[in-house]
Design an enzyme around this catalytic site. Structure first.
Site, PDB file in Angstrom:
ATOM      1  N   GLU A 111      -5.981  -7.458 -19.059  1.00 16.31           N
ATOM      2  CA  GLU A 111      -5.570  -7.154 -17.689  1.00 16.31           C
ATOM      3  C   GLU A 111      -6.314  -8.079 -16.749  1.00 16.31           C
ATOM      4  OE1 GLU A 111      -6.576  -3.040 -17.141  1.00 16.31           O
ATOM      5  OE2 GLU A 111      -5.508  -2.474 -18.961  1.00 16.31           O
ATOM      6  N   LYS A 113      -8.629  -8.707 -13.484  1.00 15.48           N
ATOM      7  CA  LYS A 113      -9.644  -7.934 -12.770  1.00 15.48           C
ATOM      8  C   LYS A 113      -9.400  -8.111 -11.280  1.00 15.48           C
ATOM      9  CE  LYS A 113     -14.518  -6.781 -13.052  1.00 15.48           C
ATOM     10  NZ  LYS A 113     -14.947  -6.758 -11.662  1.00 15.48           N
ATOM     11  N   ASP A 115      -9.894  -7.599  -7.312  1.00 11.60           N
ATOM     12  CA  ASP A 115     -11.084  -7.541  -6.486  1.00 11.60           C
ATOM     13  C   ASP A 115     -10.812  -6.688  -5.250  1.00 11.60           C
ATOM     14  OD1 ASP A 115     -13.665  -8.102  -6.149  1.00 11.60           O
ATOM     15  OD2 ASP A 115     -13.389 -10.113  -5.330  1.00 11.60           O
ATOM     16  N   TYR A 222      -4.584   1.385 -13.416  1.00  7.19           N
ATOM     17  CA  TYR A 222      -4.621   0.894 -14.795  1.00  7.19           C
ATOM     18  C   TYR A 222      -5.384   1.771 -15.777  1.00  7.19           C
ATOM     19  CZ  TYR A 222      -8.535  -1.057 -12.228  1.00  7.19           C
ATOM     20  OH  TYR A 222      -9.591  -1.213 -11.383  1.00  7.19           O
ATOM     21  N   LYS A 309     -15.458 -13.230 -16.341  1.00  5.90           N
ATOM     22  CA  LYS A 309     -15.380 -13.696 -14.947  1.00  5.90           C
ATOM     23  C   LYS A 309     -14.918 -15.152 -14.898  1.00  5.90           C
ATOM     24  CE  LYS A 309     -17.355 -10.238 -12.608  1.00  5.90           C
ATOM     25  NZ  LYS A 309     -17.912  -9.806 -11.388  1.00  5.90           N
ATOM     26  N   CYS A 403     -20.085 -28.316  25.859  1.00  2.70           N
ATOM     27  CA  CYS A 403     -18.711 -28.253  25.387  1.00  2.70           C
ATOM     28  C   CYS A 403     -18.165 -29.659  25.114  1.00  2.70           C
ATOM     29  CB  CYS A 403     -17.847 -27.552  26.431  1.00  2.70           C
ATOM     30  SG  CYS A 403     -16.107 -27.533  25.989  1.00  2.70           S
ATOM     31  N   CYS A 406     -15.311 -30.319  27.903  1.00  8.92           N
ATOM     32  CA  CYS A 406     -15.523 -30.358  29.351  1.00  8.92           C
ATOM     33  C   CYS A 406     -16.979 -30.556  29.726  1.00  8.92           C
ATOM     34  CB  CYS A 406     -14.974 -29.097  29.999  1.00  8.92           C
ATOM     35  SG  CYS A 406     -16.002 -27.655  29.660  1.00  8.92           S
ATOM     36  N   CYS A 421     -17.961 -21.720  25.552  1.00  4.92           N
ATOM     37  CA  CYS A 421     -17.930 -22.566  26.735  1.00  4.92           C
ATOM     38  C   CYS A 421     -17.541 -21.655  27.903  1.00  4.92           C
ATOM     39  CB  CYS A 421     -16.893 -23.673  26.582  1.00  4.92           C
ATOM     40  SG  CYS A 421     -16.559 -24.477  28.158  1.00  4.92           S
ATOM     41  N   CYS A 427     -11.942 -25.859  31.571  1.00  2.00           N
ATOM     42  CA  CYS A 427     -12.018 -26.415  30.221  1.00  2.00           C
ATOM     43  C   CYS A 427     -10.598 -26.526  29.649  1.00  2.00           C
ATOM     44  CB  CYS A 427     -12.897 -25.500  29.374  1.00  2.00           C
ATOM     45  SG  CYS A 427     -13.163 -26.098  27.712  1.00  2.00           S
TER      46      CYS A 427
HETATM   47  P1  AMP Z   1     -18.069  -4.177 -11.942  1.00  3.59           P
HETATM   48  O1  AMP Z   1     -17.965  -3.613 -10.556  1.00  3.59           O
HETATM   49  O2  AMP Z   1     -18.272  -5.637 -11.987  1.00  3.59           O
HETATM   50  O3  AMP Z   1     -18.998  -3.376 -12.816  1.00  3.59           O
HETATM   51  O4  AMP Z   1     -16.626  -3.995 -12.570  1.00  3.59           O
HETATM   52  C1  AMP Z   1     -16.071  -2.727 -12.742  1.00  3.59           C
HETATM   53  C2  AMP Z   1     -14.976  -2.542 -11.768  1.00  3.59           C
HETATM   54  O5  AMP Z   1     -13.944  -3.496 -11.937  1.00  3.59           O
HETATM   55  C3  AMP Z   1     -14.283  -1.244 -11.959  1.00  3.59           C
HETATM   56  O6  AMP Z   1     -14.954  -0.200 -11.301  1.00  3.59           O
HETATM   57  C4  AMP Z   1     -12.948  -1.478 -11.344  1.00  3.59           C
HETATM   58  O7  AMP Z   1     -12.976  -1.077  -9.989  1.00  3.59           O
HETATM   59  C5  AMP Z   1     -12.785  -2.990 -11.349  1.00  3.59           C
HETATM   60  N1  AMP Z   1     -11.585  -3.435 -12.046  1.00  3.59           N
HETATM   61  C6  AMP Z   1     -10.700  -4.323 -11.554  1.00  3.59           C
HETATM   62  N2  AMP Z   1      -9.688  -4.541 -12.386  1.00  3.59           N
HETATM   63  C7  AMP Z   1      -9.909  -3.758 -13.462  1.00  3.59           C
HETATM   64  C8  AMP Z   1      -9.183  -3.517 -14.678  1.00  3.59           C
HETATM   65  N3  AMP Z   1      -8.029  -4.160 -14.951  1.00  3.59           N
HETATM   66  N4  AMP Z   1      -9.712  -2.636 -15.557  1.00  3.59           N
HETATM   67  C9  AMP Z   1     -10.874  -1.988 -15.292  1.00  3.59           C
HETATM   68  N5  AMP Z   1     -11.593  -2.165 -14.155  1.00  3.59           N
HETATM   69  C10 AMP Z   1     -11.127  -3.041 -13.257  1.00  3.59           C
HETATM   70 ZN    ZN Z   2     -15.348 -26.436  27.780  1.00  6.21          ZN
END
Ligand code: AMP
Ligand code: ZN
Length: 667
Positions: A111, A113, A115, A222, A309, A403, A406, A421, A427
């Site tokens: 899967e 990851k 953010d 997921y 990562k 600036c 101006c 400014c 300006c």
């Molecule tokens: P970390 O915060 O680095 O310990 O990573 C764990 C966190 O990654 C989990 O708490 C999830 O919120 C996040 N995460 C994102 N994508 C996934 C995924 N496909 N499976 C599990 N965790 C995930």
């Molecule tokens: Zn200016």
């Protein structure tokens, strides 16, 4: 159909449309039709409080306020993931698993990851019950009201779901939505958010769920947790969850060996840049639940999963020079001009340097070899300097003191990161920027006049402010570059047509700092004319609902300035709408005329916005805090004790929502 049946049919239909749009990405009706049906449902629900349902699709609009997020123990701990940074790390992990399990045939689910902010959502009997943040893994915050506004989170499930389970995933903010939010902030002179992830997690803790509803958040799920789940593998969980109506990432893949895991990683290391949201790696999970159970957990994370990562793409290049841009509000932005370099599929020539502090912190100097990285943001950033390659004769960067446009001495307001400014009237980029803002689509929407033409007109000495637009003649405009008889005519006609633009848009067009579209609407509604607004004191302004000190100060400052007053007077003479057009008024009644209400707490039959609207529709005004000017307080559940005390002290009548209804309903 009786009312209840109509209500239920509407709710069902709207849930299905939400699902089609936000989960399947395949809407079957127009936004307009959807809004009309939602409005119909809202109206019915207002008329029939006895049929209230906390899981009606109207919760998507938000309105519930969470003052204190309750702490909830996780029934099942929310673990972290172990991280690996190389393929060798992953091979070692596979070996460890095999050693514990013996000679079994492992499968893996790959899967992405995501953010964002992790979330665990509890469903009972197919209905959303509660949503809790990860917190420290053992306990998190109850953010249910806010999560319900995220339209891809189902409030009712379909199919053969288990009676009770939790589903976990990530709340994310796609790049496009993030950029849009930032654009709106920049437009009103506010500092933009720094990245989608923090903005997503910050959104979960907003007190007003109506604010959360406005943010384009998404939720990818997921992981299933609970006793006796009807699944024997991770991949099956994903498929089932999808069938129950959840948004499950489609990128997930079931593979049979570690080589195929590497293929998945290699593919997404390149293609992740085309995804609409941020990913920072791949999560590899042992697919079979039976083996997951055997492998178990360490004190921090499951032994059956491993995150890989991605390396953030980074290059080095030379910083050739720094230029300084001046925005419409006078804010200075330093920009790095780089020796062009290839990064994540594009050629990078510029990078943002944010502000003076950032330059000083990293000690970035012209001629330095710098590390450039592309994170979630569209513009790459400089994250450091390669000191080994620094020239001996290099000198620390001195931030400009004047600036670049101006030559006025710059100022820096305490607590703000940017230099400004202050030459508001002299300006050029500020003058041009203000006029460009004035004519923009959401403001005066002037057809036939574009941003570049504004600059041409200014440079030709024909306009110095937006009021000057109304004195332009066709003859003056024709000699300009790329102008012809016809385009000049259109330009003049476009300017003339802007005289019918309503007051609230004009107020936004004036470009008062911190007065964005929404604030302009609020102020226009409350004060009804520019003259009333110009007379308002700081104290008056902060008593208006949703107007804070910063906005209030900015408004007062604007009208303290004689040049602004003069421009406004001219706009009046030209016939610009500087008051609300009462003939166009949609007032339902004037039963609440001149009465000021303060609304507090959570209501059963109204969202907060609807309640405010009901007050305004009947001629009343909404204030932000209780003062001697308040006529009534409308109190819902969880009204703050200090407000209650204040209302009692000042002898202000406190009504519940039903008593309020009595005031506006025809006898
Ligand atoms: P970390 O915060 O680095 O310990 O990573 C764990 C966190 O990654 C989990 O708490 C999830 O919120 C996040 N995460 C994102 N994508 C996934 C995924 N496909 N499976 C599990 N965790 C995930
Ligand atoms: Zn200016």
């Amino acid at each position: 159909m009786n009312v209840l049946e109509t209500l239920q049919a509407l709710r069902k239909e709207l849930n299905q449309h939400n699902y089609n749009y936000y989960v399947l990405d395949n809407p079957t009706i127009s936004d307009y039709e959807f809004d009309a049906k939602l409005k119909q449902l809202q109206d019915l629900e207002t008329q029939h409080p006895e049929f209230y349902d906390e899981n009606s699709p109207t919760v998507r609009v938000g309105g519930a306020i969470t003052k204190n997020f309750e702490t909830i123990q996780h029934e099942y701990r929310m673990y972290s993931l172990d991280n690996s940074y190389s393929k060798d790390d992953l091979l070692d992990w596979e070996k460890r698993c095999q050693k514990i399990l013996g000679d079994v045939q492992l499968e893996f689910t790959c899967e992405l990851k995501y953010d964002g902010a992790s979330i665990s959502i509890l469903y009972e009997e197919g209905k959303i019950k509660r949503a809790v943040t990860r917190g420290d893994g053992f306990q998190g915050d109850d953010v249910t009201n806010n999560i319900k506004t995220i339209k891809s989170v189902p409030i009712h499930l379909k199919g053969d779901y288990p009676a009770k389970f939790e589903i976990r995933g990530e709340i994310i903010l796609p790049f496009a939505g993030f950029e849009k939010m930032n654009q709106e902030l920049i437009e009103i002179g506010e500092t933009p958010y720094s990245n989608p992830r923090n903005t997503a997690s910050g959104s979960l803790k907003l007190q007003d769920s109506a604010e959360v509803a406005k943010r384009p958040l998404d939720c990818l799920l997921y992981t299933l947790v609970g006793p006796n789940l009807p699944v024997s593998s991770q991949f099956e969980s994903l498929q089932k969850a999808r069938n129950w109506g959840f948004k499950v990432p489609v990128e997930s893949k079931l593979v049979n060996n570690i080589d195929e895991v590497f293929e998945f990683i290699n593919y997404w290391d390149v293609h992740r840049h085309n995804l609409p949201y941020e990913t920072d790696g791949v999560v590899v999970k042992v697919n079979q639940i039976q083996y997951q159970e055997e492998l178990g957990y360490t004190s921090k994370s499951p032994r059956w999963a491993m995150a890989y990562k991605f390396k953030a793409e980074q290059v080095t290049t030379v910083l050739n020079s720094i230029s300084y841009q001046v925005g419409r509000t006078g804010a200075i932005t330093p920009v790095a001009n780089l020796e062009p370099v290839q990064l994540a599929g594009t050629i990078v020539k510029r990078a943002s340097l944010h502000n003076a502090d950032q330059i000083q912190k990293l000690d970035i100097r012209i001629g330095d070899t710098v590390f450039v990285e592309k994170g979630g943001e569209i513009i790459p950033k400089i994250i450091g300097v390669n000191l080994e390659q620094r020239h001996l004769e290099s000198l620390p960067t001195e931030y400009i003191s004047h600036c670049p446009e101006c030559n006025t001495a710059l100022v820096r307001i305490d607590g703000e990161a940017n230099h400004y400014c202050p030459n508001y009237y002299g300006c050029p980029p500020q003058i041009i920027g203000r006029i460009q803002h004035y004519i923009s689509r959401k403001a005066m929407d002037i057809d036939g006049l574009g941003g570049e033409t504004v600059a041409l007109l200014y440079n030709a000495g024909l306009i110095y402010n937006y009021a000057d637009l109304y004195e332009l003649t066709k003859e003056q405009v024709i000699p300009l570059e790329r102008m012809a008889e016809k385009s000049a005519e259109n330009l003049i006609k476009g300017i003339e047509n802007s005289k019918i633009i309503p007051f609230e848009s004009v107020l936004y067009a004036l470009g008062i700092r911190y007065v964005g579209e929404t604030v302009a609407k609020k102020l226009a509604k409350h004060y009804k004319s520019i003259d009333n607004l110009a007379k308002a004191t700081l104290l008056d302004l902060v008593l208006v609902d949703e107007i804070g000190e910063k906005i209030a100060q900015s408004v007062v400052q604007f009208f303290e300035n004689v040049e602004n007053i003069e421009i406004v007077e001219r706009l009046k003479r030209y016939g610009i709408q500087l008051e609300i057009d009462e003939t166009n008024n949609t007032l339902v009644s004037d039963k609440l005329k001149d009465k000021i209400f303060v609304v507090s707490g959570v209501f059963e039959t109204y969202s907060r916005d609807d309640l405010k609207k009901a007050i305004e529709d009947n001629g009343g005004k909404v204030g932000s805090s209780i003062s001697s000017k308040t006529n009534y307080v409308i109190a819902g559940a969880n009204m703050g004790p200090s407000k209650l005390e204040k209302a009692n002290q000042l002898n202000i009548p406190i009504l519940n929502e039903y008593e309020f209804n009595e005031m506006i309903i025809d006898a």
